[in-house]
Write a protein that holds these residues in place. Structure first.
Motif, PDB file in Angstrom:
ATOM      1  N   LEU A  50     -51.894  49.480-104.994  1.00  0.00           N
ATOM      2  CA  LEU A  50     -50.951  50.599-105.081  1.00  0.00           C
ATOM      3  C   LEU A  50     -51.399  51.685-104.121  1.00  0.00           C
ATOM      4  CD1 LEU A  50     -48.553  52.006-106.636  1.00  0.00           C
ATOM      5  CD2 LEU A  50     -50.286  52.943-108.183  1.00  0.00           C
ATOM      6  N   ASP A  51     -50.464  52.249-103.392  1.00  0.00           N
ATOM      7  CA  ASP A  51     -50.733  53.387-102.511  1.00  0.00           C
ATOM      8  C   ASP A  51     -49.444  54.202-102.457  1.00  0.00           C
ATOM      9  OD1 ASP A  51     -51.472  55.230-100.611  1.00  0.00           O
ATOM     10  OD2 ASP A  51     -52.331  53.759 -99.228  1.00  0.00           O
ATOM     11  N   GLU A  52     -49.404  55.301-103.207  1.00  0.00           N
ATOM     12  CA  GLU A  52     -48.129  55.999-103.386  1.00  0.00           C
ATOM     13  C   GLU A  52     -48.354  57.500-103.547  1.00  0.00           C
ATOM     14  OE1 GLU A  52     -44.311  55.861-106.479  1.00  0.00           O
ATOM     15  OE2 GLU A  52     -45.665  54.138-106.317  1.00  0.00           O
ATOM     16  N   ARG A  53     -47.416  58.257-103.024  1.00  0.00           N
ATOM     17  CA  ARG A  53     -47.373  59.699-103.261  1.00  0.00           C
ATOM     18  C   ARG A  53     -46.285  59.989-104.286  1.00  0.00           C
ATOM     19  NH1 ARG A  53     -50.470  62.818-100.194  1.00  0.00           N
ATOM     20  NH2 ARG A  53     -51.432  61.860 -98.362  1.00  0.00           N
ATOM     21  N   ILE A  54     -46.607  60.861-105.229  1.00  0.00           N
ATOM     22  CA  ILE A  54     -45.680  61.195-106.305  1.00  0.00           C
ATOM     23  C   ILE A  54     -45.431  62.695-106.260  1.00  0.00           C
ATOM     24  CG2 ILE A  54     -45.342  61.194-108.810  1.00  0.00           C
ATOM     25  CD1 ILE A  54     -47.229  58.737-108.868  1.00  0.00           C
ATOM     26  N   PRO A  55     -44.177  63.112-106.149  1.00  0.00           N
ATOM     27  CA  PRO A  55     -43.879  64.543-105.991  1.00  0.00           C
ATOM     28  C   PRO A  55     -44.453  65.384-107.129  1.00  0.00           C
ATOM     29  CG  PRO A  55     -41.928  63.223-105.549  1.00  0.00           C
ATOM     30  CD  PRO A  55     -42.961  62.287-106.103  1.00  0.00           C
ATOM     31  N   ARG A  56     -44.966  66.539-106.756  1.00  0.00           N
ATOM     32  CA  ARG A  56     -45.484  67.481-107.743  1.00  0.00           C
ATOM     33  C   ARG A  56     -44.321  68.022-108.569  1.00  0.00           C
ATOM     34  NH1 ARG A  56     -49.177  72.796-106.187  1.00  0.00           N
ATOM     35  NH2 ARG A  56     -49.946  73.257-108.307  1.00  0.00           N
ATOM     36  N   THR A  57     -44.423  67.911-109.873  1.00  0.00           N
ATOM     37  CA  THR A  57     -43.328  68.310-110.756  1.00  0.00           C
ATOM     38  C   THR A  57     -43.009  69.789-110.618  1.00  0.00           C
ATOM     39  OG1 THR A  57     -44.045  66.587-112.282  1.00  0.00           O
ATOM     40  CG2 THR A  57     -42.529  68.243-113.142  1.00  0.00           C
ATOM     41  N   LEU A  58     -44.021  70.612-110.444  1.00  0.00           N
ATOM     42  CA  LEU A  58     -43.797  72.048-110.288  1.00  0.00           C
ATOM     43  C   LEU A  58     -42.951  72.335-109.056  1.00  0.00           C
ATOM     44  CD1 LEU A  58     -44.486  74.907-111.348  1.00  0.00           C
ATOM     45  CD2 LEU A  58     -46.472  74.863-109.840  1.00  0.00           C
ATOM     46  N   ASP A  59     -43.232  71.650-107.953  1.00  0.00           N
ATOM     47  CA  ASP A  59     -42.451  71.855-106.730  1.00  0.00           C
ATOM     48  C   ASP A  59     -41.015  71.364-106.914  1.00  0.00           C
ATOM     49  OD1 ASP A  59     -44.718  72.880-105.576  1.00  0.00           O
ATOM     50  OD2 ASP A  59     -45.236  71.035-104.496  1.00  0.00           O
ATOM     51  N   THR A  60     -40.855  70.235-107.586  1.00  0.00           N
ATOM     52  CA  THR A  60     -39.513  69.714-107.856  1.00  0.00           C
ATOM     53  C   THR A  60     -38.721  70.689-108.714  1.00  0.00           C
ATOM     54  OG1 THR A  60     -40.334  67.441-107.725  1.00  0.00           O
ATOM     55  CG2 THR A  60     -38.229  67.782-108.844  1.00  0.00           C
ATOM     56  N   LEU A  61     -39.382  71.263-109.700  1.00  0.00           N
ATOM     57  CA  LEU A  61     -38.735  72.239-110.580  1.00  0.00           C
ATOM     58  C   LEU A  61     -38.234  73.441-109.782  1.00  0.00           C
ATOM     59  CD1 LEU A  61     -38.486  72.224-113.764  1.00  0.00           C
ATOM     60  CD2 LEU A  61     -40.377  73.841-113.755  1.00  0.00           C
ATOM     61  N   LEU A  62     -39.052  73.912-108.858  1.00  0.00           N
ATOM     62  CA  LEU A  62     -38.648  75.061-108.045  1.00  0.00           C
ATOM     63  C   LEU A  62     -37.487  74.704-107.121  1.00  0.00           C
ATOM     64  CD1 LEU A  62     -42.103  76.649-107.138  1.00  0.00           C
ATOM     65  CD2 LEU A  62     -40.404  77.492-108.766  1.00  0.00           C
ATOM     66  N   ARG A  63     -37.523  73.514-106.542  1.00  0.00           N
ATOM     67  CA  ARG A  63     -36.411  73.118-105.665  1.00  0.00           C
ATOM     68  C   ARG A  63     -35.094  73.053-106.438  1.00  0.00           C
ATOM     69  NH1 ARG A  63     -40.408  69.714-103.325  1.00  0.00           N
ATOM     70  NH2 ARG A  63     -39.801  67.963-104.671  1.00  0.00           N
ATOM     71  N   GLU A  64     -35.171  72.615-107.688  1.00  0.00           N
ATOM     72  CA  GLU A  64     -33.946  72.435-108.466  1.00  0.00           C
ATOM     73  C   GLU A  64     -33.435  73.732-109.083  1.00  0.00           C
ATOM     74  OE1 GLU A  64     -34.698  69.410-111.344  1.00  0.00           O
ATOM     75  OE2 GLU A  64     -34.797  67.789-109.863  1.00  0.00           O
ATOM     76  N   TRP A  65     -34.353  74.653-109.452  1.00  0.00           N
ATOM     77  CA  TRP A  65     -33.939  75.803-110.260  1.00  0.00           C
ATOM     78  C   TRP A  65     -34.087  77.151-109.568  1.00  0.00           C
ATOM     79  CZ3 TRP A  65     -31.150  75.003-114.464  1.00  0.00           C
ATOM     80  CH2 TRP A  65     -31.204  73.730-115.051  1.00  0.00           C
ATOM     81  N   ALA A  66     -34.860  77.246-108.498  1.00  0.00           N
ATOM     82  CA  ALA A  66     -35.018  78.535-107.806  1.00  0.00           C
ATOM     83  C   ALA A  66     -33.880  78.719-106.801  1.00  0.00           C
ATOM     84  CB  ALA A  66     -36.381  78.606-107.132  1.00  0.00           C
ATOM     85  N   GLU A  88     -41.092  64.139-117.400  1.00  0.00           N
ATOM     86  CA  GLU A  88     -42.254  63.331-117.026  1.00  0.00           C
ATOM     87  C   GLU A  88     -42.896  63.910-115.773  1.00  0.00           C
ATOM     88  OE1 GLU A  88     -43.469  58.853-117.510  1.00  0.00           O
ATOM     89  OE2 GLU A  88     -41.926  59.041-115.971  1.00  0.00           O
ATOM     90  N   THR A  89     -44.091  64.425-115.940  1.00  0.00           N
ATOM     91  CA  THR A  89     -44.798  65.096-114.853  1.00  0.00           C
ATOM     92  C   THR A  89     -45.501  64.078-113.961  1.00  0.00           C
ATOM     93  OG1 THR A  89     -46.755  65.316-116.234  1.00  0.00           O
ATOM     94  CG2 THR A  89     -45.161  67.137-116.277  1.00  0.00           C
ATOM     95  N   GLU A  90     -45.991  64.568-112.826  1.00  0.00           N
ATOM     96  CA  GLU A  90     -46.613  63.646-111.876  1.00  0.00           C
ATOM     97  C   GLU A  90     -47.883  63.013-112.436  1.00  0.00           C
ATOM     98  OE1 GLU A  90     -48.496  67.613-110.574  1.00  0.00           O
ATOM     99  OE2 GLU A  90     -46.713  66.899-111.622  1.00  0.00           O
ATOM    100  N   ILE A  91     -48.631  63.736-113.266  1.00  0.00           N
ATOM    101  CA  ILE A  91     -49.865  63.152-113.792  1.00  0.00           C
ATOM    102  C   ILE A  91     -49.551  62.023-114.774  1.00  0.00           C
ATOM    103  CG2 ILE A  91     -50.183  64.762-115.734  1.00  0.00           C
ATOM    104  CD1 ILE A  91     -53.205  64.754-115.014  1.00  0.00           C
ATOM    105  N   GLU A  92     -48.470  62.172-115.540  1.00  0.00           N
ATOM    106  CA  GLU A  92     -48.043  61.082-116.421  1.00  0.00           C
ATOM    107  C   GLU A  92     -47.575  59.884-115.602  1.00  0.00           C
ATOM    108  OE1 GLU A  92     -45.614  62.666-119.945  1.00  0.00           O
ATOM    109  OE2 GLU A  92     -45.590  64.316-118.486  1.00  0.00           O
ATOM    110  N   GLN A  93     -46.819  60.153-114.542  1.00  0.00           N
ATOM    111  CA  GLN A  93     -46.345  59.059-113.694  1.00  0.00           C
ATOM    112  C   GLN A  93     -47.504  58.317-113.043  1.00  0.00           C
ATOM    113  OE1 GLN A  93     -42.887  60.026-111.099  1.00  0.00           O
ATOM    114  NE2 GLN A  93     -42.911  62.014-112.147  1.00  0.00           N
ATOM    115  N   VAL A  94     -48.499  59.062-112.573  1.00  0.00           N
ATOM    116  CA  VAL A  94     -49.674  58.430-111.967  1.00  0.00           C
ATOM    117  C   VAL A  94     -50.332  57.486-112.964  1.00  0.00           C
ATOM    118  CG1 VAL A  94     -52.042  58.875-111.193  1.00  0.00           C
ATOM    119  CG2 VAL A  94     -50.149  60.190-110.234  1.00  0.00           C
ATOM    120  N   PHE A  95     -50.539  57.967-114.187  1.00  0.00           N
ATOM    121  CA  PHE A  95     -51.200  57.132-115.191  1.00  0.00           C
ATOM    122  C   PHE A  95     -50.411  55.856-115.453  1.00  0.00           C
ATOM    123  CE2 PHE A  95     -51.822  55.736-119.574  1.00  0.00           C
ATOM    124  CZ  PHE A  95     -53.185  55.484-119.556  1.00  0.00           C
TER     125      PHE A  95
END
Length: 582
Positions: free
Chosen positions: A5-21, A177-184
């Motif tokens: 596995l070699d993957e980047r998973i978007p930071r949930t905080l950044d996604t939240l800001l893109r969607e709601w700010a 589901e946050t990025e740390i949960e997705q990573v796990f």
């Protein structure tokens, strides 16, 4: 090397800001629970505020503790009552444990914990000296998730609540589901899907490398720290180990499975999470090099080379075993007229106070020409080297990946050929005939959690919270009275160690509040477990447990001084006991 596995998973905080700010969400009220530190959450709140979104971002990890640190005015508090959730899909004390170490952080304030409902909320009543009474409802976001054992865990999770949306859009109140949960869960899915060999070991090294934002917050009590990255390491290591136990048909409590070395290395990162899972070969053994220290005053674990140099100048016959990666497992035996004792440390190599404490003690004991002692300072040199490497990135973490051998088993359970590490202990027992084995260990110096599989560390619930310096006495059934006499003598001797009684009393007090009691005997201020057990070759095995994962400075010096005093007290007590029965 094979990459699974070699993957980047978007930071949930950044996604939240893109969607709601955005201006089209002006007037919205937003609450979110994330695995992010306070600074990142406050900065995001400011960004949302600029576009008219009223936001409060909280921690999904240990939410009650974070609420007291960030939102509740504790000045002039007289009394606090906390009703904690009791959920049918979790241990009844799960949420009481998750409130640790509030009893220590709120020292001097009357604090009462009461079991509550299963609604995933803490109900907090605050009584101030002025007579003011305030109430808080603290949400603990959790969700039910199937795990790698085909069981269901109630696990902390991200959460999103949104009200006041324009155009009569529905409110939101749902897991996030946050990025740390997705990573796990991505890593566990990849491990489960891989076609592993039929025979053990399944790999030399299964490496799980992650860079990720998160929480790393020291607390004002002992060595306590809230760390989501450490928690991810712990959950990865034990979850993958549990997966391989199940694959091999062994029960969860088994320690003999040899899957290979499992190494999660979780580092701090900014932005998106990056996870990489690879299968690697060992390569040539390389040990971290550390500055030379005076063993008597060492303030951190020395490197393996120094321990071997210190061992080499002690009198006695040398012997050695070999580790899975090819490192030497060195020991000495010096015969004498006193009853033989075997002293070992470093079986679990992330427990770092024992090698220094035992080395200091054996030096002193060998000054007596009658001392009869076999000694192995580091039984698991592969794990010791791994712990040193992992500490370069996260020096305070407990790093249980270094606990077992590079084969993945607890070395005490390695019985088949080739023997590897346990071979050195077998030689020591054969040479000495020791009837007392002093087996020196440690355990986490701060709270041990597995939040992605239910929070409490499965199978190790007794050790999730520090409870002082602990002794475990295992004995063959016919040696019960001798075992009792020995441990009483040792604990009496330890009462002379400055500061130990106070250290133990404080940790036992706080631990008992958050774990529902003291399921062990306390002898002369030392918590003890005494059990009949015939699985050890020696009829008496005394195991120490100091909360030392992973400590430094004065705390480390205190730890290895206590370990030293225990060796000396036990050898003296055993000699006295055996003299009376001979």
């Amino acid at each position: 090397m094979t990459t699974l596995l070699d993957e980047r998973i978007p930071r949930t905080l950044d996604t939240l800001l893109r969607e709601w700010a955005r201006n089209d969400h002006r007037g919205v009220t937003l609450e979110a629970w994330l695995f992010e530190d306070e600074a990142a959450r406050r900065a995001a709140e400011a960004v949302l505020s600029e576009v008219g979104v009223r936001a409060r971002l909280r921690s999904a990890y240990k939410p009650l503790v974070h609420t007291f640190l960030e939102e509740i005015d504790t000045a002039d508090l007289k009394r606090i009552t906390v009703r904690y959730p009791v959920h049918e899909e979790a241990d009844r004390l799960r949420f009481l444990s998750e409130a640790y170490p509030l009893a220590a952080l709120l020292d001097g304030i009357e604090l009462l914990f009461e079991p509550g409902a299963a609604d995933l909320t803490y109900l907090v009543t605050l009584e101030y000296t002025s007579g003011v009474v305030a109430e808080h409802v603290v949400f603990a976001p959790n969700r039910l998730r199937p795990n790698h054992l085909d069981e269901v865990d109630l696990t902390p999770t991200g959460w999103l609540k949104v009200t006041g949306r324009p155009d009569e859009a529905s409110d939101l109140d749902e897991p996030l589901e946050t990025e740390i949960e997705q990573v796990f869960h991505k890593v566990m899915a990849v491990v489960a899907a891989h076609e592993w060999p039929e025979a053990e070991p399944y790999a030399e090294t299964l490496a799980i490398d992650v860079t990720i934002p998160g929480i790393e917050r020291p607390l004002d009590y002992g060595d306590e720290v809230m760390s989501t990255r450490e928690a991810l390491h712990e959950d990865f290591y034990f979850s993958v180990l549990e997966f391989f136990k199940r694959k091999s048909g062994r029960p969860p409590e088994d320690r003999s499975v040899q899957p290979g070395q499992i190494v999660p290395d979780i580092r701090a990162g900014e932005g998106d999470a990056h996870v990489r899972v690879t299968l690697r070969s060992f390569g040539t053994p390389q040990d971290p090099v550390k500055p030379e220290q005076d063993i008597e005053t060492a303030d951190a674990a020395p490197d393996l080379a120094q321990i071997h140099r210190e061992l080499a100048v002690l009198p006695g016959e040398t012997f050695e075993g070999i580790s899975r990666e090819g490192r030497s497992v060195r020991g000495i035996y010096r015969a004498g007229s006193r009853p033989a004792v075997l002293v070992t440390s470093g079986q679990h190599a992330n427990e770092t106070s024992a090698p220094v404490g035992t080395l200091r003690a054996v030096r002193r004991l060998l000054a007596n020409p009658d001392t009869n002692i076999a000694y192995i300072p580091v039984e698991n040199p592969d794990g010791y080297a791994l712990h040193g490497r992992l500490c370069e990135g996260n020096p305070r973490h407990m790093h249980h990946a270094a606990r077992y051998t590079s084969l993945g088993n607890d070395l005490e359970y390695g019985r088949s050929e080739p023997l590897y590490e346990i071979g050195a202990r077998n030689q020591a027992l054969k040479m000495s005939g020791a009837q007392l084995h002093l087996n020196f260990h440690g355990y986490p110096a701060h709270e041990w959690t597995r939040p992605f599989t239910g929070y409490l560390p499965r199978g190790f619930e007794l050790w999730t919270i520090p409870k002082g310096f602990f002794l475990i006495m295992r004995h063959h059934p016919s040696w019960g009275q001798t075992a009792r006499t020995l441990i009483e003598a040792v604990t009496t001797g330890l009462s002379a160690v400055p500061g130990l009684a106070e250290f133990n009393r404080r940790q036992i007090e706080i631990c008992s509040i958050h774990s529902g009691g003291t399921p062990y005997e306390i002898i002369s201020d030392v918590p003890c477990l005494i059990t009949a057990d015939e699985r050890h070759p020696s009829p008496l095995t005394l195991i120490t447990e100091f909360p030392d994962e992973t400590i430094y400075g004065e705390a480390y010096r205190f730890a290895h001084t206590v370990q030293m005093a225990t060796v000396i007290a036990a050898e003296e007590a055993f000699a006295s006991i055996m003299a009376r029965v001979s």
